[in-house]
Design a protein around this motif. Structure first.
Motif, PDB file in Angstrom:
ATOM      1  N   ASP A   7       0.866  -1.160   0.000  1.00  0.00           N
ATOM      2  CA  ASP A   7       0.000   0.000   0.000  1.00  0.00           C
ATOM      3  C   ASP A   7       0.909   1.217   0.000  1.00  0.00           C
ATOM      4  OD1 ASP A   7      -1.676   2.138   0.500  1.00  0.00           O
ATOM      5  OD2 ASP A   7      -2.806   1.105   2.057  1.00  0.00           O
ATOM      6  N   THR A   8       0.943   1.916  -1.109  1.00  0.00           N
ATOM      7  CA  THR A   8       1.825   3.062  -1.280  1.00  0.00           C
ATOM      8  C   THR A   8       1.677   4.059  -0.139  1.00  0.00           C
ATOM      9  OG1 THR A   8       1.656   2.795  -3.669  1.00  0.00           O
ATOM     10  CG2 THR A   8       2.458   4.900  -2.891  1.00  0.00           C
ATOM     11  N   ILE A  11       3.871   3.481   3.115  1.00  0.00           N
ATOM     12  CA  ILE A  11       5.329   3.598   3.088  1.00  0.00           C
ATOM     13  C   ILE A  11       5.702   4.782   3.985  1.00  0.00           C
ATOM     14  CG2 ILE A  11       7.329   4.106   1.630  1.00  0.00           C
ATOM     15  CD1 ILE A  11       5.772   2.742  -0.678  1.00  0.00           C
ATOM     16  N   THR A  14       6.354   8.185   2.285  1.00  0.00           N
ATOM     17  CA  THR A  14       5.134   8.668   1.643  1.00  0.00           C
ATOM     18  C   THR A  14       4.222   9.310   2.689  1.00  0.00           C
ATOM     19  OG1 THR A  14       5.277   6.884   0.019  1.00  0.00           O
ATOM     20  CG2 THR A  14       3.155   7.967   0.227  1.00  0.00           C
ATOM     21  N   ARG A  21      -4.568   9.697  -1.452  1.00  0.00           N
ATOM     22  CA  ARG A  21      -5.268   9.232  -2.646  1.00  0.00           C
ATOM     23  C   ARG A  21      -6.372  10.233  -2.962  1.00  0.00           C
ATOM     24  NH1 ARG A  21      -3.988   4.827  -4.138  1.00  0.00           N
ATOM     25  NH2 ARG A  21      -3.721   3.803  -2.141  1.00  0.00           N
ATOM     26  N   LEU A  28      -2.766   9.567  -7.079  1.00  0.00           N
ATOM     27  CA  LEU A  28      -2.201  10.054  -5.832  1.00  0.00           C
ATOM     28  C   LEU A  28      -2.065  11.563  -5.916  1.00  0.00           C
ATOM     29  CD1 LEU A  28       0.619   7.411  -5.213  1.00  0.00           C
ATOM     30  CD2 LEU A  28      -1.719   7.444  -4.309  1.00  0.00           C
ATOM     31  N   THR A  50       8.927  12.529  -5.484  1.00  0.00           N
ATOM     32  CA  THR A  50       8.394  11.416  -4.688  1.00  0.00           C
ATOM     33  C   THR A  50       6.964  11.090  -5.073  1.00  0.00           C
ATOM     34  OG1 THR A  50       9.881  11.976  -2.858  1.00  0.00           O
ATOM     35  CG2 THR A  50       7.963  10.599  -2.340  1.00  0.00           C
ATOM     36  N   CYS A  54       6.081   7.410  -6.544  1.00  0.00           N
ATOM     37  CA  CYS A  54       5.079   6.558  -5.878  1.00  0.00           C
ATOM     38  C   CYS A  54       3.932   6.232  -6.823  1.00  0.00           C
ATOM     39  CB  CYS A  54       4.558   7.234  -4.626  1.00  0.00           C
ATOM     40  SG  CYS A  54       5.760   7.301  -3.292  1.00  0.00           S
ATOM     41  N   SER A  55       3.522   7.219  -7.582  1.00  0.00           N
ATOM     42  CA  SER A  55       2.433   7.017  -8.531  1.00  0.00           C
ATOM     43  C   SER A  55       2.822   5.998  -9.600  1.00  0.00           C
ATOM     44  CB  SER A  55       2.070   8.359  -9.172  1.00  0.00           C
ATOM     45  OG  SER A  55       1.046   8.198 -10.107  1.00  0.00           O
ATOM     46  N   GLY A  57       4.942   3.508  -9.271  1.00  0.00           N
ATOM     47  CA  GLY A  57       4.952   2.185  -8.647  1.00  0.00           C
ATOM     48  C   GLY A  57       3.558   1.631  -8.423  1.00  0.00           C
ATOM     49  N   GLU A  58       2.666   2.497  -7.986  1.00  0.00           N
ATOM     50  CA  GLU A  58       1.283   2.060  -7.787  1.00  0.00           C
ATOM     51  C   GLU A  58       0.637   1.688  -9.123  1.00  0.00           C
ATOM     52  OE1 GLU A  58      -2.296   4.543  -6.268  1.00  0.00           O
ATOM     53  OE2 GLU A  58      -1.416   3.488  -4.558  1.00  0.00           O
ATOM     54  N   GLN A  61       1.622  -1.758 -10.261  1.00  0.00           N
ATOM     55  CA  GLN A  61       0.851  -2.815  -9.600  1.00  0.00           C
ATOM     56  C   GLN A  61      -0.522  -2.995 -10.235  1.00  0.00           C
ATOM     57  OE1 GLN A  61       1.764  -3.392  -5.087  1.00  0.00           O
ATOM     58  NE2 GLN A  61       1.339  -1.232  -5.436  1.00  0.00           N
TER      59      GLN A  61
END
Length: 143
Positions: A7-8, A11, A14, A21, A28, A50, A54-55, A57-58, A61
């Motif tokens: 779950d981003t 972290i 984050t 969200r 994000l 950042t 993060c966006s 990486g999410e 997924q």
């Protein structure tokens, strides 16, 4: 190291900078607040980097859920261009080239590792692009 469905928003870093969200649950965002300002009073470049990372990486997924628990992904390369100072809340919008997914899957199946690039546009609440970035992910199957 095992890649799990992370779950981003859990972290630690984050959480520290305050990424959340969007209400639509599709992207994000980073609320504008004192802790993320730079010396000019705008959103710090590191905070924008950042959010975009993060966006990406999410999005990875969501794009390839069948690989969760089967691979180790890490960012290998990042290319970032800051285009306009961000003076308010910002939101990240990731995407990938349509042909990149098939190329990636083929490489992963053949070699057990592959690269895929995720593009991210960071926009302010008025829709102006503040940052564009490309994150190249190196992904290896867990043996």
């Amino acid at each position: 190291m095992i890649y799990v469905n992370m779950d981003t928003l859990k972290i630690p870093f984050t959480k520290h900078i305050g990424i959340t969200r969007s209400e639509e649950e599709e992207s994000l965002e980073l609320p504008f607040r004192e802790q993320i300002k730079n010396h000019l009073g705008t959103v710090h470049a590191g905070a924008q980097f950042t959010l975009a990372a993060c966006s990406s990486g999410e999005y990875l997924q969501k794009l390839l859920p069948e690989l969760i628990g089967k691979v180790v992904p890490v960012i290998r390369h990042a290319e970032v261009k800051f285009q306009k100072p961000a003076r308010c809340q910002i939101q990240a919008f990731p995407s990938v080239a349509p042909d990149a997914i098939e190329t990636f899957k083929s490489q992963l199946n053949n070699k057990g590792r592959a690269l895929i690039s995720i593009q991210v546009d960071v926009k302010d609440i008025e829709g102006a692009v503040t940052t564009t970035a490309t994150y190249q992910w190196f992904i290896q199957l867990i043996e």
